[in-house]
Scaffold this active site. Structure first.
Site, PDB file in Angstrom:
ATOM      1  N   GLU A  89      -9.779  13.734  14.804  1.00  0.00           N
ATOM      2  CA  GLU A  89      -9.256  13.995  13.460  1.00  0.00           C
ATOM      3  C   GLU A  89      -9.991  15.218  12.906  1.00  0.00           C
ATOM      4  O   GLU A  89     -10.699  15.930  13.626  1.00  0.00           O
ATOM      5  CB  GLU A  89      -9.434  12.790  12.528  1.00  0.00           C
ATOM      6  CG  GLU A  89      -8.475  11.651  12.826  1.00  0.00           C
ATOM      7  CD  GLU A  89      -8.229  10.717  11.631  1.00  0.00           C
ATOM      8  OE1 GLU A  89      -8.659  11.035  10.493  1.00  0.00           O
ATOM      9  OE2 GLU A  89      -7.596   9.662  11.839  1.00  0.00           O
ATOM     10  N   HIS A 120       0.813  -1.220   0.000  1.00  0.00           N
ATOM     11  CA  HIS A 120       0.000   0.000   0.000  1.00  0.00           C
ATOM     12  C   HIS A 120       0.843   1.266   0.000  1.00  0.00           C
ATOM     13  O   HIS A 120       0.356   2.345   0.316  1.00  0.00           O
ATOM     14  CB  HIS A 120      -1.010  -0.032   1.152  1.00  0.00           C
ATOM     15  CG  HIS A 120      -2.239  -0.802   0.758  1.00  0.00           C
ATOM     16  ND1 HIS A 120      -2.169  -2.113   0.365  1.00  0.00           N
ATOM     17  CD2 HIS A 120      -3.530  -0.449   0.643  1.00  0.00           C
ATOM     18  CE1 HIS A 120      -3.378  -2.532   0.038  1.00  0.00           C
ATOM     19  NE2 HIS A 120      -4.225  -1.541   0.192  1.00  0.00           N
ATOM     20  N   ASP A 162      -6.265   4.623   9.904  1.00  0.00           N
ATOM     21  CA  ASP A 162      -7.673   4.767   9.495  1.00  0.00           C
ATOM     22  C   ASP A 162      -8.156   3.555   8.704  1.00  0.00           C
ATOM     23  O   ASP A 162      -9.345   3.319   8.592  1.00  0.00           O
ATOM     24  CB  ASP A 162      -7.840   6.000   8.590  1.00  0.00           C
ATOM     25  CG  ASP A 162      -7.651   7.287   9.357  1.00  0.00           C
ATOM     26  OD1 ASP A 162      -7.748   7.254  10.589  1.00  0.00           O
ATOM     27  OD2 ASP A 162      -7.417   8.329   8.710  1.00  0.00           O
TER      28      ASP A 162
HETATM   29  P1  FAD Z   1       4.217  -1.772   2.164  1.00  0.00           P
HETATM   30  O1  FAD Z   1       3.738  -0.655   1.332  1.00  0.00           O
HETATM   31  O2  FAD Z   1       4.185  -3.106   1.569  1.00  0.00           O
HETATM   32  O3  FAD Z   1       5.686  -1.455   2.700  1.00  0.00           O
HETATM   33  C1  FAD Z   1       6.035  -0.171   3.181  1.00  0.00           C
HETATM   34  C2  FAD Z   1       7.528  -0.109   3.530  1.00  0.00           C
HETATM   35  O4  FAD Z   1       7.767  -0.887   4.686  1.00  0.00           O
HETATM   36  C3  FAD Z   1       8.438  -0.657   2.439  1.00  0.00           C
HETATM   37  O5  FAD Z   1       9.646   0.032   2.441  1.00  0.00           O
HETATM   38  C4  FAD Z   1       8.661  -2.094   2.876  1.00  0.00           C
HETATM   39  O6  FAD Z   1       9.864  -2.624   2.382  1.00  0.00           O
HETATM   40  C5  FAD Z   1       8.665  -1.956   4.383  1.00  0.00           C
HETATM   41  N1  FAD Z   1       8.140  -3.142   5.037  1.00  0.00           N
HETATM   42  C6  FAD Z   1       6.985  -3.794   4.785  1.00  0.00           C
HETATM   43  N2  FAD Z   1       6.857  -4.822   5.638  1.00  0.00           N
HETATM   44  C7  FAD Z   1       7.941  -4.814   6.434  1.00  0.00           C
HETATM   45  C8  FAD Z   1       8.398  -5.622   7.503  1.00  0.00           C
HETATM   46  N3  FAD Z   1       7.698  -6.674   7.936  1.00  0.00           N
HETATM   47  N4  FAD Z   1       9.563  -5.310   8.107  1.00  0.00           N
HETATM   48  C9  FAD Z   1      10.289  -4.242   7.694  1.00  0.00           C
HETATM   49  N5  FAD Z   1       9.920  -3.455   6.677  1.00  0.00           N
HETATM   50  C10 FAD Z   1       8.760  -3.732   6.066  1.00  0.00           C
HETATM   51  N6  FAD Z   1      -0.814   5.162   7.261  1.00  0.00           N
HETATM   52  C11 FAD Z   1      -1.026   5.640   8.488  1.00  0.00           C
HETATM   53  O7  FAD Z   1      -0.093   5.789   9.276  1.00  0.00           O
HETATM   54  N7  FAD Z   1      -2.298   5.983   8.884  1.00  0.00           N
HETATM   55  C12 FAD Z   1      -3.384   5.795   8.095  1.00  0.00           C
HETATM   56  O8  FAD Z   1      -4.499   6.089   8.503  1.00  0.00           O
HETATM   57  C13 FAD Z   1      -3.184   5.249   6.802  1.00  0.00           C
HETATM   58  N8  FAD Z   1      -4.222   5.024   5.985  1.00  0.00           N
HETATM   59  C14 FAD Z   1      -4.012   4.487   4.743  1.00  0.00           C
HETATM   60  C15 FAD Z   1      -5.111   4.243   3.918  1.00  0.00           C
HETATM   61  C16 FAD Z   1      -4.916   3.684   2.667  1.00  0.00           C
HETATM   62  C17 FAD Z   1      -6.111   3.431   1.790  1.00  0.00           C
HETATM   63  C18 FAD Z   1      -3.601   3.409   2.216  1.00  0.00           C
HETATM   64  C19 FAD Z   1      -3.374   2.871   0.858  1.00  0.00           C
HETATM   65  C20 FAD Z   1      -2.504   3.669   3.024  1.00  0.00           C
HETATM   66  C21 FAD Z   1      -2.700   4.207   4.296  1.00  0.00           C
HETATM   67  N9  FAD Z   1      -1.630   4.471   5.157  1.00  0.00           N
HETATM   68  C22 FAD Z   1      -1.856   4.967   6.415  1.00  0.00           C
HETATM   69  C23 FAD Z   1      -0.243   4.304   4.698  1.00  0.00           C
HETATM   70  C24 FAD Z   1       0.379   3.003   5.165  1.00  0.00           C
HETATM   71  O9  FAD Z   1       0.800   3.127   6.505  1.00  0.00           O
HETATM   72  C25 FAD Z   1       1.576   2.700   4.286  1.00  0.00           C
HETATM   73  O10 FAD Z   1       1.125   2.382   3.024  1.00  0.00           O
HETATM   74  C26 FAD Z   1       2.475   1.641   4.864  1.00  0.00           C
HETATM   75  O11 FAD Z   1       3.549   1.498   3.972  1.00  0.00           O
HETATM   76  C27 FAD Z   1       1.826   0.292   5.142  1.00  0.00           C
HETATM   77  O12 FAD Z   1       1.428  -0.385   3.994  1.00  0.00           O
HETATM   78  P2  FAD Z   1       1.851  -1.895   3.758  1.00  0.00           P
HETATM   79  O13 FAD Z   1       1.684  -2.673   5.003  1.00  0.00           O
HETATM   80  O14 FAD Z   1       1.143  -2.314   2.540  1.00  0.00           O
HETATM   81  O15 FAD Z   1       3.405  -1.767   3.528  1.00  0.00           O
END
Ligand code: FAD
Length: 517
Positions: free
Chosen positions: A269, A94, A153
């Protein structure tokens, strides 16, 4: 095992023929993992993209780990390989700008399988796999009448992904970000060591990994703090036409964080409404068409309204006193009279509110579109200048998505973590969560992001990006400021070949096959 090796060998040979890589496969072939290593087009395609749909980087292979040891074996092989290759953990993909991608490296699909979660009722914590989605953590802990304290969120994000950034929402003013609510982590470092870290053990690594953008290790387990789960939520929105009244009330509400629970809200918020279409934005539909007040009639001269969003959690047995408590707290606020919109729902429905909107957006083909998001932390002292220059200036009435604005208390953020925030005790998140339905919209919104950043630079508003994205190392140095020296020192210690999370483009990997920077 022999059959698996044969299939893999075949797939890798096919890859060598197709793509022409000769460096990585030998090490991959020798790994001997419990999970699955794939070069299937569908797996590679998925790992090449993310929610932002702005960046694409094709990995060599994708791993679905069977255990933390699998992750360790993979990273160790990358670290020891003569040529080297990069490894990126991918949570739920994401990210916006390719942060979880690994060009010509290996993407570890951390959320590929559901795992056992262990809830420790007495200690009020849960041990979860790093790729677990928060929605599944919620479901598992609710079975014990418990739930994590601090949220995002949206819950279809992975534990490791949000802890690598911070993990923020309307509860942050009170509990701190999600990374302030973990007791212990298991981490695979860039050398392939699997280490447990906490306040007491491997302390430096623990703090480095929290908010560390995946630079120091891959989180394979997190011990997350729990509290008794509320049964229901009273969810309230009130409107303002005056920005200073809006922020004054927000700041007042977050200043109550030390008060007993009945004297404060549980979630604070807010968002900006520059055109009425956005009032029922994708984060939730809330205002009904039969609003007692016509939103249009409330608009100030600049056509901008501000909506404060607050909640009060409660247990069934407190249902008859909750109205009084809320009434008393609302009396302290200075919103436009008669603009109180209220709804009441189970706790889980409140926390999972964005997913309901996602389902609707998907059905209209509006979810899988490019998302040129911009998330900024703005110091409290400059938020009024930001309002004037951006909300009532640069934006015009073109926004294409929700714009969140809410303050947080810096004292709830552990300064030893890797995250950077503005200097001041109170700072705001301003999140432009836009969707671009076509190329023209994408160009316009990307331009707007650039204009907002230039405006802040020219007006010396010292913003920090949240979910940061930069093109050069100079910009990263600037972003980290005083924390850069420590950040780069720890990188050299825990990931000397700069193998991990190269999609963040902070450090150039010391490998032959990668060109992420
Ligand atoms: P990814 O996008 O897959 O990874 C993000 C980063 O973390 C990359 O660099 C990856 O290599 C690293 N990573 C992933 N997993 C691990 C692991 N296990 N160990 C070490 N590194 C790792 N964020 C907020 O804080 N608050 C919100 O309310 C919020 N709402 C969102 C709503 C939507 C619809 C979306 C799309 C995103 C939102 N986000 C929010 C952002 C979200 O926190 C980031 O996208 C975050 O990167 C988590 O997504 P992911 O778990 O898919 O991680």
């Amino acid at each position: 095992m022999a059959a698996t090796k044969f299939v893999l060998a075949f797939a890798i040979c096919r890859l060598i023929v197709t793509v022409g890589f000769t460096v990585v496969p030998v090490e991959l072939l020798r790994l001997g993992i419990e999970g699955r290593l794939s070069v299937e087009t569908s797996d590679v395609e998925k790992a090449s993209a993310d929610f932002g749909m702005l960046t694409r980087a094709v990995p060599l292979a994708v791993m679905e780990p069977g255990s933390a040891e699998d992750v360790a074996r993979l990273v160790e092989a990358a670290y020891e390989s003569a040529q080297g290759f990069t490894v990126s953990a991918r949570g739920h993909g994401h990210s916006i700008n390719g942060q979880a991608q690994a060009r010509k490296g290996v993407v570890v699909e951390m959320s590929s399988r559901k795992r056992m979660m262990r809830v420790w009722e007495k200690g009020r914590y849960v041990d979860v796999w790093g790729g677990e989605l928060w929605i599944d953590v919620l479901k598992a802990t609710l079975e014990y009448g418990l739930a994590p304290k601090s949220w995002t969120d949206y819950l279809y994000l992975s534990v490791g992904g949000t802890l690598s950034n911070a993990g923020i929402s309307g509860q942050t003013f009170n509990h701190g970000p999600q990374m302030s609510n973990v007791y212990e982590l298991d981490v695979v470092t860039g050398k392939g060591e699997l280490l447990t870290c906490s306040e007491e053990r491997n302390t430096e690594l623990f703090h480095a990994v929290l908010g560390g953008l995946g630079q120091f290790g891959i989180i394979t387990r997190a011990r997350v703090a729990l509290e008794p789960a509320p049964h229901r939520v009273r969810w309230i929105r009130v409107l303002y036409s005056n920005f200073s009244a809006f922020t004054k009330d927000q700041e007042f509400l977050i200043s109550l964080h030390e008060k007993p629970s009945k004297e404060r809200f549980d979630y604070v918020e807010g968002f900006v409404i520059v055109d009425e279409g956005l009032i029922n934005n994708w984060r939730s539909s809330f205002f009904s068409p039969s609003n007692p007040v016509k939103i249009e009639s409330l608009k100030s001269d600049e056509g901008v309204l501000y909506c404060l969003e607050i909640t009060k959690n409660y247990q069934h047995e407190d249902a008859d006193i909750i109205d009084q408590e809320i009434e008393a707290m609302l009396e302290e606020l200075d919103f436009i009279p008669k603009t109180v919109f209220t709804t009441d729902l189970p706790y889980v429905d409140f926390l999972d509110r964005v997913h309901r909107a996602e389902v609707k957006m998907r059905s209209k083909g509006l979810w899988e579109v490019p998302h040129p998001w911009l998330n900024l932390f703005v110091p409290r002292s400059r938020i009024a200048d930001f309002d004037k220059g951006v909300f009532r200036g640069i934006l015009g009435n073109k926004t294409s998505g929700p714009i969140l604005v809410y303050p947080m208390n810096k004292n709830k953020w552990d300064q030893r973590s890797s995250v950077v925030t503005p200097e001041e005790e109170v700072f705001y998140l301003v999140a432009f969560l836009r969707s671009a339905v076509d190329r023209q919209a994408l160009r316009m919104l990307s331009d707007q992001n650039r204009q907002i950043l230039s405006f802040c630079r020219d007006a010396s508003i010292e913003v920090k990006q949240y979910l940061p994205h930069y093109a050069t190392q100079e910009e990263w140095r600037d972003h980290f400021g005083d924390k850069w020296a420590r950040f780069s020192h720890l990188k050299a210690l825990y990931d000397p070949r700069r193998i991990l999370a190269s999609g963040q483009r902070i450090f150039k990997p010391l490998t032959a096959a990668t060109s992420d920077m």
